[in-house]
Design an enzyme around this catalytic site. Structure first.
Site, mmCIF file in Angstrom:
data_model
loop_
_atom_site.group_PDB
_atom_site.id
_atom_site.type_symbol
_atom_site.label_atom_id
_atom_site.label_comp_id
_atom_site.label_asym_id
_atom_site.label_seq_id
_atom_site.Cartn_x
_atom_site.Cartn_y
_atom_site.Cartn_z
ATOM 1 N N ASP A 301 0.859 -1.160 0.000
ATOM 2 C CA ASP A 301 0.000 0.000 0.000
ATOM 3 C C ASP A 301 0.908 1.227 0.000
ATOM 4 O O ASP A 301 1.995 1.189 0.556
ATOM 5 C CB ASP A 301 -0.840 -0.044 1.276
HETATM 6 P P1 ADP Z 1 -4.321 5.233 -0.549
HETATM 7 O O1 ADP Z 1 -4.440 4.016 -1.376
HETATM 8 O O2 ADP Z 1 -3.130 6.037 -0.943
HETATM 9 O O3 ADP Z 1 -4.371 4.946 0.914
HETATM 10 P P2 ADP Z 1 -7.118 6.143 -0.487
HETATM 11 O O4 ADP Z 1 -7.808 4.984 -1.117
HETATM 12 O O5 ADP Z 1 -7.280 6.320 0.970
HETATM 13 O O6 ADP Z 1 -5.572 6.197 -0.906
HETATM 14 O O7 ADP Z 1 -7.634 7.465 -1.221
HETATM 15 C C1 ADP Z 1 -7.530 7.584 -2.618
HETATM 16 C C2 ADP Z 1 -7.711 9.009 -3.079
HETATM 17 O O8 ADP Z 1 -8.995 9.488 -2.713
HETATM 18 C C3 ADP Z 1 -6.738 9.986 -2.478
HETATM 19 O O9 ADP Z 1 -5.528 10.036 -3.178
HETATM 20 C C4 ADP Z 1 -7.509 11.300 -2.630
HETATM 21 O O10 ADP Z 1 -7.401 11.789 -3.935
HETATM 22 C C5 ADP Z 1 -8.931 10.871 -2.402
HETATM 23 N N1 ADP Z 1 -9.363 11.043 -1.010
HETATM 24 C C6 ADP Z 1 -9.714 10.097 -0.131
HETATM 25 N N2 ADP Z 1 -10.083 10.626 1.043
HETATM 26 C C7 ADP Z 1 -9.911 11.963 0.942
HETATM 27 C C8 ADP Z 1 -10.100 13.084 1.812
HETATM 28 N N3 ADP Z 1 -10.523 12.946 3.080
HETATM 29 N N4 ADP Z 1 -9.828 14.300 1.340
HETATM 30 C C9 ADP Z 1 -9.397 14.466 0.087
HETATM 31 N N5 ADP Z 1 -9.199 13.469 -0.778
HETATM 32 C C10 ADP Z 1 -9.456 12.229 -0.381
HETATM 33 MG MG MG Z 2 -4.689 3.857 2.704
#
Ligand code: ADP
Ligand code: MG
Length: 610
Positions: A301
């Site tokens: 991740d």
């Molecule tokens: P990762 O795989 O890096 O943990 P997530 O699945 O948690 O990423 O989130 C994917 C994308 O969704 C982020 O890169 C962002 O663009 C958007 N995102 C998710 N949660 C938020 C939030 N609270 N505020 C702004 N953008 C968000």
């Molecule tokens: Mg994550």
């Protein structure tokens, strides 16, 4: 132990008398007594297992000894039983030492707690502390419970939990763990978990269970032994019927005991798991260890695993030119989010002034967040979120986004109603030890290292290139992450998924091997993952993989060696070069060698690249 010792003395005595006067009547009597003393516990053991329809090695030894007595070979009977008893004693002692790793951990268990009850401070057993109790820890004392620091500041050695002996600073609001040591400072802690519920107690249970768990190869071996032992008895019987040579048949019986083979796997597994536990690496058992040793593809991740998980706000673009207003709106919405991206946005917004109320807050997992602020619908998130909310994102917004993403930054759009009003640019730096990760993993035989993220493709590409990864999957929603793992597995690869264990739990469970990192204190990780790295350190990953592979090859060495010894001895018996006593000696020596080989794993340190 007592019986082994006594029978050893009797044998020595009988042998000495025999040297002085070969025809004395005492020698056979002494030998017979020695055989009975050493043999009785073996026979009892054999009888007990026989009731479970298991024809084990003790049964083989008992039959051999009885047979030897029947044909008047008291000397052989005494030596066979003595050597077997002596071997079991050494084996028990050595296994005990191997389990010492766990005992060292157990010694770290907290015993007493100083609790404030009313105005009084009382000392009570650590197991009797209750959730909510206020616990006081002075310098040099052990923290007795899991909890949160209410007041105070201290440097705490968390080796019992994370395996890391470099102390960390703990202050108000920080999580502390039972079994860790307050090296300097004073702490008052509100208890979250006590006694058997603490992370420490659960680690101990997991390690115990892991060491007791039988791997698949061990079960195979057990099944093998169930046929092998009766098989050998029949062969011995046939040998006797054909050759009429009772000594040969008995020798065959004893020598064919797969003693070293039977312990080859468990001793190595126990030693490997013990070594790991001391480093804050929990391997859930022999079966898991075998799987870990076979991993080909590692999927990591991005946020919080490859990167620090603490993004910083690097820039703001406001279409109307008012960056403060944009930050104020975005910060208000993010205040309700627990995503790592939210924190820096809220912090930056709060610097500018108090944030207004918001309502109708909504989380879009893997996409972003939205809420109503002062009657306006504000959303903060990825392009996917904007698509979902039917927000119109134009060329200007997209090009702003792309130029930042090429730098490896995460860009999120901010919308009001159906229009994009600006964007925020954040950077989450890779962990320092991420740069050598790929190299170290490949050194331990991993074929590919892949990143999996919900972030956009350009950011993912930039980071994957910076870290030298073999590939990446970007813009994956949480449920799509599970699909990626499934796909990789369908390609016939053995896949491990590394995540923080909280929001990655489904992907961890789908992978062949789930690896949770920085898992101290998280229940989900302790339950779903096969391999748990308590410390929040990436370099423990190559260590764990190297150790698992090392353990597997140690098992292989043991098994091959044990099989060779058995066959060599059998050949020796048929070639009449091996007699009962010397065969038994070689046999027990091989058991000891297998144990000693396994013990090397306790000192094993995966080689670092120079
Ligand atoms: P990762 O795989 O890096 O943990 P997530 O699945 O948690 O990423 O989130 C994917 C994308 O969704 C982020 O890169 C962002 O663009 C958007 N995102 C998710 N949660 C938020 C939030 N609270 N505020 C702004 N953008 C968000
Ligand atoms: Mg994550």
């Amino acid at each position: 132990m007592w019986s082994t010792f006594t029978s050893g003395i009797l044998i020595a005595l009988g042998w000495s008398l025999g040297r002085l006067n070969p025809d004395n009547v005492y020698t056979p009597v002494l030998m017979l007594v020695a055989a009975i003393i050493a043999g009785a516990p073996i026979a009892r053991n054999a009888w007990q297992t026989l009731r479970f329809r298991i024809l084990g090695i003790p049964a083989l030894v008992t039959v051999a000894a009885l047979g030897a007595i029947a044909i008047g070979e008291y000397w052989e009977a005494a030596v066979v039983t003595f050597l077997f008893a002596f071997g079991s004693y050494l084996e028990a002692r050595t296994l005990d030492k191997t389990r010492g790793a766990l005992r060292e951990l157990l010694e770290l268990a907290p015993e007493i707690a100083r609790v404030r009850r009313g105005d009084e401070e009382v000392e009570i057993p650590a197991a009797e502390v209750e959730v909510g109790d206020l616990v006081i820890v002075r310098p040099g004392e052990k923290i007795p419970v899991d909890g949160v620091v209410l007041t105070g500041l201290a440097t705490v050695n968390q080796a019992a939990i994370t395996g890391e002996s470099i102390p960390v600073e703990k202050g108000e609001g920080d999580q502390v763990f039972g079994g860790t040591i307050n090296e300097a400072g004073y702490l008052e802690i509100t208890t979250d978990r006590a006694g058997e519920d603490t992370t420490f107690a659960r680690i101990i249970h997991l390690v115990e269970a892991a060491q007791a768990e039988k791997g698949r190869s061990q079960e195979l071996l057990d099944r093998f032994a169930r046929y092998y032992t009766p098989g050998i008895m029949i062969v011995a019987l046939l040998t006797f019927l054909i050759t009429r040579n009772a000594v040969l048949a008995l020798t065959l019986l004893v020598i064919a005991c797969p003693g070293a083979l039977v312990i080859a796997t468990p001793v190595s597994v126990v030693a490997g798991i013990g070594n790991a536990a001391k480093q804050g690496i929990l391997i859930k058992g022999g079966d898991h260890l075998e799987k870990i040793g076979r991993i080909e593809t590692i999927v990591l991740d991005k946020t919080g695993t490859l990167t620090m998980g603490q993004p910083k706000l690097m820039g703001i673009w406001a279409r109307a030119g008012d960056e403060k207003e944009l930050l104020r709106l975005a910060g208000t919405v993010e205040r309700f989010s627990e995503h790592p991206l939210a924190k820096p946005i809220v912090e930056a917004a709060e610097v500018e002034g108090p944030l207004p109320e918001a309502s109708a807050f909504q989380v879009w997992p893997g996409r972003g967040v939205s809420a109503e602020v002062e009657g306006r619908l504000i959303a903060v998130g990825s392009i996917k979120l904007m698509e979902q909310l039917a927000v119109d994102f134009d060329e200007v917004a997209i090009s702003r986004l792309r130029e930042q993403e090429k730098l490896g930054r995460t860009a999120v759009l901010v919308s009001e109603g159906l229009e994009v009003i600006g964007a925020l640019f954040l950077a989450d730096t890779p962990r320092p030890d991420a740069y050598t990760l790929v190299r170290d993993l490949k050194k331990h035989g991993i074929k590919e290292v892949i990143m999996l993220t919900g972030d956009n493709a350009l950011t993912a590409k930039a980071i994957a290139e910076e870290l030298g990864l073999d590939g990446y999957y970007a813009e994956k929603l949480p449920e799509e992450k599970v699909e990626v793992i499934k796909e990789l597995r369908q390609k016939g690869r053995i896949v491990a998924m590394v995540g923080d264990g909280i929001n990655d739990a489904p992907a961890l469970a789908t992978a062949d091997v789930g690896i949770a990192m920085g898992a101290a204190g998280t229940d989900v990780a302790l339950e779903t993952a096969d391999l748990i790295l308590m410390a929040d350190r990436l370099d423990m990953l190559p260590y764990a993989i190297g150790l698992s592979r090392g353990t597997l090859s140690n098992i292989r060495q043991n098994v091959v060696f044990a099989v060779i010894v058995v066959f060599a001895l059998l050949a020796g018996v048929f070639g009449q070069a091996v007699v009962l006593a010397s065969g038994m000696l070689v046999h027990q020596a091989s058991v000891l060698l297998v144990i000693l080989n396994a013990m090397r794993l306790l000192r094993y340190r995966p080689a670092k690249v120079a």
